[in-house]
Scaffold this motif. Sequence first.
Motif, PDB file in Angstrom:
ATOM      1  N   ALA A  62      14.492  38.039 -44.492  1.00  0.00           N
ATOM      2  CA  ALA A  62      14.533  36.656 -44.978  1.00  0.00           C
ATOM      3  C   ALA A  62      13.779  35.683 -44.080  1.00  0.00           C
ATOM      4  O   ALA A  62      13.376  34.608 -44.529  1.00  0.00           O
ATOM      5  CB  ALA A  62      15.984  36.207 -45.127  1.00  0.00           C
ATOM      6  N   VAL A  63      13.567  36.057 -42.813  1.00  0.00           N
ATOM      7  CA  VAL A  63      12.862  35.177 -41.874  1.00  0.00           C
ATOM      8  C   VAL A  63      11.699  35.909 -41.204  1.00  0.00           C
ATOM      9  O   VAL A  63      11.271  35.538 -40.107  1.00  0.00           O
ATOM     10  CB  VAL A  63      13.825  34.594 -40.818  1.00  0.00           C
ATOM     11  N   ASP A  64      11.168  36.923 -41.860  1.00  0.00           N
ATOM     12  CA  ASP A  64      10.098  37.736 -41.277  1.00  0.00           C
ATOM     13  C   ASP A  64       8.752  37.039 -41.457  1.00  0.00           C
ATOM     14  O   ASP A  64       7.883  37.489 -42.201  1.00  0.00           O
ATOM     15  CB  ASP A  64      10.082  39.118 -41.928  1.00  0.00           C
ATOM     16  N   ILE A  65       8.585  35.929 -40.769  1.00  0.00           N
ATOM     17  CA  ILE A  65       7.338  35.161 -40.833  1.00  0.00           C
ATOM     18  C   ILE A  65       6.955  34.688 -39.431  1.00  0.00           C
ATOM     19  O   ILE A  65       7.807  34.494 -38.567  1.00  0.00           O
ATOM     20  CB  ILE A  65       7.428  33.943 -41.778  1.00  0.00           C
ATOM     21  N   ALA A  66       5.664  34.543 -39.224  1.00  0.00           N
ATOM     22  CA  ALA A  66       5.132  34.017 -37.974  1.00  0.00           C
ATOM     23  C   ALA A  66       3.915  33.168 -38.291  1.00  0.00           C
ATOM     24  O   ALA A  66       3.232  33.389 -39.302  1.00  0.00           O
ATOM     25  CB  ALA A  66       4.750  35.153 -37.024  1.00  0.00           C
ATOM     26  N   VAL A  67       3.650  32.196 -37.447  1.00  0.00           N
ATOM     27  CA  VAL A  67       2.417  31.414 -37.563  1.00  0.00           C
ATOM     28  C   VAL A  67       1.607  31.616 -36.296  1.00  0.00           C
ATOM     29  O   VAL A  67       2.144  31.750 -35.194  1.00  0.00           O
ATOM     30  CB  VAL A  67       2.680  29.911 -37.799  1.00  0.00           C
ATOM     31  N   LEU A  68       0.290  31.655 -36.475  1.00  0.00           N
ATOM     32  CA  LEU A  68      -0.643  31.813 -35.365  1.00  0.00           C
ATOM     33  C   LEU A  68      -1.651  30.672 -35.434  1.00  0.00           C
ATOM     34  O   LEU A  68      -2.214  30.388 -36.494  1.00  0.00           O
ATOM     35  CB  LEU A  68      -1.371  33.158 -35.448  1.00  0.00           C
ATOM     36  N   ARG A  69      -1.837  30.038 -34.293  1.00  0.00           N
ATOM     37  CA  ARG A  69      -2.829  28.962 -34.212  1.00  0.00           C
ATOM     38  C   ARG A  69      -4.176  29.550 -33.816  1.00  0.00           C
ATOM     39  O   ARG A  69      -4.283  30.252 -32.802  1.00  0.00           O
ATOM     40  CB  ARG A  69      -2.406  27.898 -33.199  1.00  0.00           C
ATOM     41  N   LEU A  70      -5.196  29.296 -34.617  1.00  0.00           N
ATOM     42  CA  LEU A  70      -6.528  29.823 -34.337  1.00  0.00           C
ATOM     43  C   LEU A  70      -7.138  29.119 -33.139  1.00  0.00           C
ATOM     44  O   LEU A  70      -6.818  27.959 -32.835  1.00  0.00           O
ATOM     45  CB  LEU A  70      -7.414  29.651 -35.567  1.00  0.00           C
ATOM     46  N   ASP A  71      -8.060  29.814 -32.463  1.00  0.00           N
ATOM     47  CA  ASP A  71      -8.692  29.192 -31.296  1.00  0.00           C
ATOM     48  C   ASP A  71      -9.666  28.094 -31.693  1.00  0.00           C
ATOM     49  O   ASP A  71      -9.972  27.209 -30.889  1.00  0.00           O
ATOM     50  CB  ASP A  71      -9.362  30.239 -30.406  1.00  0.00           C
ATOM     51  N   GLN A  72     -10.141  28.126 -32.948  1.00  0.00           N
ATOM     52  CA  GLN A  72     -10.950  27.049 -33.511  1.00  0.00           C
ATOM     53  C   GLN A  72     -10.602  26.912 -34.990  1.00  0.00           C
ATOM     54  O   GLN A  72     -10.400  27.925 -35.676  1.00  0.00           O
ATOM     55  CB  GLN A  72     -12.442  27.344 -33.380  1.00  0.00           C
ATOM     56  N   PRO A  73     -10.534  25.693 -35.512  1.00  0.00           N
ATOM     57  CA  PRO A  73     -10.258  25.531 -36.943  1.00  0.00           C
ATOM     58  C   PRO A  73     -11.367  26.152 -37.792  1.00  0.00           C
ATOM     59  O   PRO A  73     -12.502  26.315 -37.342  1.00  0.00           O
ATOM     60  CB  PRO A  73     -10.227  24.003 -37.128  1.00  0.00           C
ATOM     61  N   ILE A  74     -11.028  26.519 -39.011  1.00  0.00           N
ATOM     62  CA  ILE A  74     -12.009  26.965 -40.000  1.00  0.00           C
ATOM     63  C   ILE A  74     -12.172  25.836 -41.004  1.00  0.00           C
ATOM     64  O   ILE A  74     -11.263  25.559 -41.783  1.00  0.00           O
ATOM     65  CB  ILE A  74     -11.556  28.258 -40.707  1.00  0.00           C
ATOM     66  N   ARG A  75     -13.312  25.192 -40.951  1.00  0.00           N
ATOM     67  CA  ARG A  75     -13.571  24.032 -41.817  1.00  0.00           C
ATOM     68  C   ARG A  75     -14.839  24.285 -42.613  1.00  0.00           C
ATOM     69  O   ARG A  75     -15.936  23.921 -42.204  1.00  0.00           O
ATOM     70  CB  ARG A  75     -13.690  22.762 -40.983  1.00  0.00           C
ATOM     71  N   ARG A  76     -14.641  24.972 -43.723  1.00  0.00           N
ATOM     72  CA  ARG A  76     -15.737  25.262 -44.633  1.00  0.00           C
ATOM     73  C   ARG A  76     -15.270  24.958 -46.044  1.00  0.00           C
ATOM     74  O   ARG A  76     -14.136  25.283 -46.411  1.00  0.00           O
ATOM     75  CB  ARG A  76     -16.193  26.711 -44.510  1.00  0.00           C
ATOM     76  N   ALA A  77     -16.158  24.388 -46.823  1.00  0.00           N
ATOM     77  CA  ALA A  77     -15.766  23.933 -48.150  1.00  0.00           C
ATOM     78  C   ALA A  77     -15.209  25.050 -49.015  1.00  0.00           C
ATOM     79  O   ALA A  77     -14.287  24.827 -49.809  1.00  0.00           O
ATOM     80  CB  ALA A  77     -16.958  23.273 -48.843  1.00  0.00           C
ATOM     81  N   ARG A  78     -15.747  26.254 -48.864  1.00  0.00           N
ATOM     82  CA  ARG A  78     -15.305  27.344 -49.738  1.00  0.00           C
ATOM     83  C   ARG A  78     -14.065  28.064 -49.209  1.00  0.00           C
ATOM     84  O   ARG A  78     -13.549  28.973 -49.877  1.00  0.00           O
ATOM     85  CB  ARG A  78     -16.436  28.355 -49.946  1.00  0.00           C
ATOM     86  N   ILE A  79     -13.584  27.701 -48.018  1.00  0.00           N
ATOM     87  CA  ILE A  79     -12.388  28.327 -47.457  1.00  0.00           C
ATOM     88  C   ILE A  79     -11.303  27.262 -47.360  1.00  0.00           C
ATOM     89  O   ILE A  79     -11.254  26.484 -46.407  1.00  0.00           O
ATOM     90  CB  ILE A  79     -12.659  28.941 -46.074  1.00  0.00           C
ATOM     91  N   GLN A  80     -10.444  27.209 -48.342  1.00  0.00           N
ATOM     92  CA  GLN A  80      -9.427  26.181 -48.415  1.00  0.00           C
ATOM     93  C   GLN A  80      -8.043  26.760 -48.145  1.00  0.00           C
ATOM     94  O   GLN A  80      -7.628  27.731 -48.797  1.00  0.00           O
ATOM     95  CB  GLN A  80      -9.441  25.527 -49.795  1.00  0.00           C
ATOM     96  N   PRO A  81      -7.306  26.202 -47.176  1.00  0.00           N
ATOM     97  CA  PRO A  81      -5.945  26.679 -46.920  1.00  0.00           C
ATOM     98  C   PRO A  81      -5.080  26.560 -48.175  1.00  0.00           C
ATOM     99  O   PRO A  81      -5.307  25.693 -49.029  1.00  0.00           O
ATOM    100  CB  PRO A  81      -5.444  25.747 -45.815  1.00  0.00           C
ATOM    101  N   PHE A  82      -4.089  27.437 -48.262  1.00  0.00           N
ATOM    102  CA  PHE A  82      -3.204  27.440 -49.425  1.00  0.00           C
ATOM    103  C   PHE A  82      -2.012  26.512 -49.207  1.00  0.00           C
ATOM    104  O   PHE A  82      -1.519  26.367 -48.094  1.00  0.00           O
ATOM    105  CB  PHE A  82      -2.689  28.860 -49.684  1.00  0.00           C
ATOM    106  N   ARG A  83      -1.549  25.947 -50.286  1.00  0.00           N
ATOM    107  CA  ARG A  83      -0.334  25.142 -50.261  1.00  0.00           C
ATOM    108  C   ARG A  83       0.866  26.052 -50.511  1.00  0.00           C
ATOM    109  O   ARG A  83       0.743  27.164 -51.003  1.00  0.00           O
ATOM    110  CB  ARG A  83      -0.409  24.038 -51.312  1.00  0.00           C
ATOM    111  N   ILE A  84       2.041  25.541 -50.176  1.00  0.00           N
ATOM    112  CA  ILE A  84       3.288  26.279 -50.346  1.00  0.00           C
ATOM    113  C   ILE A  84       4.021  25.738 -51.570  1.00  0.00           C
ATOM    114  O   ILE A  84       4.085  24.525 -51.780  1.00  0.00           O
ATOM    115  CB  ILE A  84       4.184  26.140 -49.107  1.00  0.00           C
ATOM    116  N   ASP A  85       4.574  26.631 -52.376  1.00  0.00           N
ATOM    117  CA  ASP A  85       5.287  26.218 -53.581  1.00  0.00           C
ATOM    118  C   ASP A  85       6.755  26.626 -53.479  1.00  0.00           C
ATOM    119  O   ASP A  85       7.173  27.284 -52.531  1.00  0.00           O
ATOM    120  CB  ASP A  85       4.646  26.843 -54.817  1.00  0.00           C
ATOM    121  N   GLU A  86       7.539  26.230 -54.489  1.00  0.00           N
ATOM    122  CA  GLU A  86       8.958  26.555 -54.526  1.00  0.00           C
ATOM    123  C   GLU A  86       9.152  28.070 -54.583  1.00  0.00           C
ATOM    124  O   GLU A  86       8.305  28.806 -55.076  1.00  0.00           O
ATOM    125  CB  GLU A  86       9.616  25.901 -55.740  1.00  0.00           C
TER     126      GLU A  86
END
Length: 269
Positions: free
Chosen positions: A119-143
């Motif tokens: 139920a809590v098997d999640i982790a977040v990792l901070r990248l050493d540099q952001p990825i800022r490209r128009a064709r690579i869009q982060p996903f939003r979270i839904d219900e």
Amino acid sequence: MKHVLIAILAWLGAVSVVSAQETDLRTLETGADVRGWEAVGRLDFRDGFCTAAMIRDNLILTAAHCVYTDAGRIRDANEFTFSAGLRSGRAEATRGVHSLVAHPQYEHSPNSIEDKNVAVDIAVLRLDQPIRRARIQPFRIDEQPTQGDQIGVVSYGRGRSEAPSLQEVCSVLGRQTGVVVMTCDVVQGSSGSPVFTLSDGAPRIVSVVSAIAQVGEDKVSLGTSLREPLQTLLSHFASLGPARPGGTQRVMRVGERNDTGAKFVRPSN
């Protein structure tokens, strides 16, 4: 990823896990195939890989057990490489990892899997540099999804590690104590794969693949009920300071090591 049988599955009874509407895995081999899924990538470390997905331009989401060794040590951040949209040996973007943290209530146990950890098997990792490209869009979270919902999953896995695979339609069999039981087709290496629903035509993440289990003779996949655990994790990550020498290791950064197997501090209520 481990093949497991846990008590939570008993309540499913004789549910059929196969739906005529479900689709097979499809390899995303071309640029056209992978369009819209570029923010899913392979997360490599020294002795294996998982799947991860961008939720911000500098944050990726994966399974908590992916950041642990089998011996229970939290991996050093510089062991990881994230390759967004990797296919045929080429990635849309490649980044190292600056720091990482697992959900504060996750307790790693390589020899058994309990529903409280799935139920809590999640982790977040901070990248050493952001990825800022128009064709690579982060996903939003839904219900969180509910029983009978149609979902999809994008994953890498054993035998198909060089390109992502998409299962456009699989199903939620049920949800209990924070665990989502799904029919999605996953294998070793698929840990951390984002599970999606389509909202207004855009994919949004609703779960993260944690494990494989059995219902009778049928294989099912297990994931988190994501939204509340992720909010807790992100708040925890934002509040962390540097690791405390000789004390509980709270966050791993490049160059820092944790050979003690120490657990994360639980947030106060």
